[in-house]
Design a protein around this motif. Structure first.
Motif, PDB file in Angstrom:
ATOM      1  N   ASP A 132       0.829  -1.210   0.000  1.00 11.74           N
ATOM      2  CA  ASP A 132       0.000   0.000   0.000  1.00 11.74           C
ATOM      3  C   ASP A 132       0.857   1.252   0.000  1.00 11.74           C
ATOM      4  N   ALA A 133       1.965   1.182   0.736  1.00 13.66           N
ATOM      5  CA  ALA A 133       2.843   2.352   0.795  1.00 13.66           C
ATOM      6  C   ALA A 133       3.394   2.681  -0.578  1.00 13.66           C
ATOM      7  N   LEU A 134       3.840   1.653  -1.272  1.00 12.31           N
ATOM      8  CA  LEU A 134       4.375   1.874  -2.615  1.00 12.31           C
ATOM      9  C   LEU A 134       3.274   2.386  -3.531  1.00 12.31           C
ATOM     10  N   GLN A 135       2.110   1.746  -3.461  1.00  7.43           N
ATOM     11  CA  GLN A 135       1.022   2.159  -4.345  1.00  7.43           C
ATOM     12  C   GLN A 135       0.591   3.596  -4.048  1.00  7.43           C
ATOM     13  N   GLY A 136       0.559   3.934  -2.767  1.00 10.33           N
ATOM     14  CA  GLY A 136       0.195   5.301  -2.414  1.00 10.33           C
ATOM     15  C   GLY A 136       1.202   6.308  -2.914  1.00 10.33           C
ATOM     16  N   ALA A 137       2.479   5.950  -2.781  1.00  9.36           N
ATOM     17  CA  ALA A 137       3.519   6.871  -3.257  1.00  9.36           C
ATOM     18  C   ALA A 137       3.487   6.985  -4.775  1.00  9.36           C
ATOM     19  N   LEU A 138       3.248   5.877  -5.445  1.00  5.79           N
ATOM     20  CA  LEU A 138       3.156   5.913  -6.913  1.00  5.79           C
ATOM     21  C   LEU A 138       1.997   6.804  -7.356  1.00  5.79           C
ATOM     22  N   ALA A 139       0.898   6.693  -6.656  1.00  6.06           N
ATOM     23  CA  ALA A 139      -0.290   7.454  -7.052  1.00  6.06           C
ATOM     24  C   ALA A 139      -0.069   8.954  -6.955  1.00  6.06           C
ATOM     25  N   ARG A 140       0.901   9.370  -6.149  1.00  5.12           N
ATOM     26  CA  ARG A 140       1.160  10.804  -6.003  1.00  5.12           C
ATOM     27  C   ARG A 140       2.033  11.353  -7.126  1.00  5.12           C
ATOM     28  N   ARG A 182      12.801  10.138  -7.067  1.00  3.73           N
ATOM     29  CA  ARG A 182      12.942  11.177  -6.036  1.00  3.73           C
ATOM     30  C   ARG A 182      11.599  11.450  -5.368  1.00  3.73           C
ATOM     31  N   GLY A 183      10.558  11.482  -6.193  1.00  4.35           N
ATOM     32  CA  GLY A 183       9.221  11.705  -5.632  1.00  4.35           C
ATOM     33  C   GLY A 183       8.793  10.573  -4.716  1.00  4.35           C
ATOM     34  N   LEU A 184       9.100   9.352  -5.107  1.00  4.65           N
ATOM     35  CA  LEU A 184       8.758   8.204  -4.257  1.00  4.65           C
ATOM     36  C   LEU A 184       9.519   8.264  -2.945  1.00  4.65           C
ATOM     37  N   ALA A 185      10.801   8.608  -3.044  1.00  9.43           N
ATOM     38  CA  ALA A 185      11.616   8.672  -1.829  1.00  9.43           C
ATOM     39  C   ALA A 185      11.067   9.712  -0.862  1.00  9.43           C
ATOM     40  N   GLN A 186      10.659  10.853  -1.408  1.00  9.79           N
ATOM     41  CA  GLN A 186      10.085  11.884  -0.539  1.00  9.79           C
ATOM     42  C   GLN A 186       8.791  11.406   0.112  1.00  9.79           C
ATOM     43  N   ALA A 187       7.978  10.685  -0.688  1.00 11.05           N
ATOM     44  CA  ALA A 187       6.699  10.211  -0.140  1.00 11.05           C
ATOM     45  C   ALA A 187       6.913   9.152   0.932  1.00 11.05           C
ATOM     46  N   LEU A 188       7.966   8.353   0.768  1.00 10.13           N
ATOM     47  CA  LEU A 188       8.190   7.251   1.709  1.00 10.13           C
ATOM     48  C   LEU A 188       9.051   7.670   2.894  1.00 10.13           C
ATOM     49  N   ASP A 189       9.740   8.778   2.742  1.00  9.33           N
ATOM     50  CA  ASP A 189      10.615   9.220   3.827  1.00  9.33           C
ATOM     51  C   ASP A 189       9.773   9.489   5.073  1.00  9.33           C
ATOM     52  N   GLY A 190      10.151   8.902   6.151  1.00  6.74           N
ATOM     53  CA  GLY A 190       9.363   9.058   7.363  1.00  6.74           C
ATOM     54  C   GLY A 190       8.456   7.868   7.638  1.00  6.74           C
TER      55      GLY A 190
END
Lengths: 201, 124
Positions: A132-140, A182-190
């Motif tokens: 879900d985390a990956l899918q959520g980050a991808l969706a952004r 880079r966008g995924l990393a920012q979304a997953l950071d934290g």
């Protein structure tokens, strides 16, 4: 863009294209080839469409539509001009782009927000939380970045093939992937600790 | 900061690996619909066409060959009916002996259907 036309993808050293051989058998009326192509191609296309669209019913529709176009073009398929999978990914990518554009036009683009994994992460198994985390980050991500990242890092395609699928140059693909990661990393950071990775510090 | 960035990159790569290792299950209904489409759209296999007389004739040379066969047949038939002088009696050579039926019947001519025998007996 003409999605029915066979793209001019140079095939390095005539790499193997087992789907093309199956497609020739399909066009000759071989029922076993129809089943083999369905089993081989449907999961790949559905998986890609689901990652890009984030919604199962739409991913099913796109997958079925793309394969319908393949069945229709099978008698006229010219072997050696393009890989069957490249052509199919291109059709799927374009169908996904159309649907994403339509979502924005109709104001129904709520997939990214709905896919936010944070509220459910603790309640699910870690594997599901990571998914879900990956899918959520991808969706952004912007559409093109999402498509490029999924094609490269989940579908495992090479950059030249991705360039043919997205109808762009290899450098543009590299840029899309880099920005997407880079966008995924920012979304997953934290979220690393919550996802079972090491501490965020 | 750099260390944290690297950890995030590692986590991202781990997520990609998980995604590759566990693709989403395909709904059974989708597989069924796709296969039904494939079967409905599939061109029918064309059975090998039956070879007609003309196809067989074409294999052995076409109309010229047919003309030659007819000519040869006619000539052969005519040579059998009316062999030219000096040509050996082919029937004798094939059968291997001459019929002596007429001698055995005491010189009574044996011709078509034995009618001449019947006529001789009536005359006598």
């Amino acid at each position: 863009m003409n999605m029915s036309a066979v793209p001019s993808v140079p095939q390095d050293d005539r790499e193997a294209d087992p789907e093309a051989a199956l497609l020739a058998r399909y066009a000759a009326g071989d029922g076993a080839a129809a089943r083999a192509l369905t089993v081989a191609l449907t999961p790949r296309l559905y998986g890609h469409a689901l990652r890009v669209l984030g919604e199962g019913a739409e991913a099913e529709d796109v997958t079925q539509e793309a394969l319908l176009r393949l069945w229709r073009i099978a008698p006229d398929w010219r072997q050696g001009e393009a890989k069957v999978t490249t052509w199919l990914y291109r059709v799927v990518a374009n169908l996904c782009t159309d649907r994403l554009r339509k979502r924005r036009e109709t104001g129904l683009d709520g997939t990214a927000e709905e896919a936010d994994p944070a509220p459910d992460a603790e309640a699910r198994l870690q594997q599901a939380a990571r998914h879900d985390a990956l899918q959520g980050a991808l969706a952004r991500l912007p559409d093109r970045q999402r498509q490029a990242v999924v094609l490269r890092h989940i579908d495992g395609l090479a950059n030249p093939e991705i360039a043919a699928i997205l109808d762009t140059g290899i450098e543009a693909v590299e840029s899309l992937i880099a920005r997407g990661k880079r966008g995924l990393a920012q979304a997953l950071d934290g979220q690393k600790a919550a996802l079972g990775f090491e501490d965020d510090g | 900061m750099t260390d944290n960035t690297q950890k995030t990159q590692d986590a991202l790569e781990a997520l990609f690996q998980d995604a590759r290792a566990a693709p989403p299950p395909v709904p059974h209904a989708l597989m069924t619909r796709v296969l039904a489409d494939a079967q409905q759209m599939q061109p029918r296999a064309t059975p090998p066409a039956r070879r007609g007389l003309w196809a067989v004739l074409a294999d052995i040379g076409g109309l010229p060959a047919l003309g030659g066969m007819i000519t040869a047949g006619c000539v052969g038939f005519w040579l059998g009916v009316a062999p030219p002088q000096g040509m050996p009696d082919l029937a004798t050579q094939v059968i291997g002996f001459e019929s002596d039926t007429e001698d055995a019947l005491g010189g009574v001519g044996l011709s078509g259907f034995g009618w001449d025998i019947t006529e001789d007996l009536n005359d006598g």
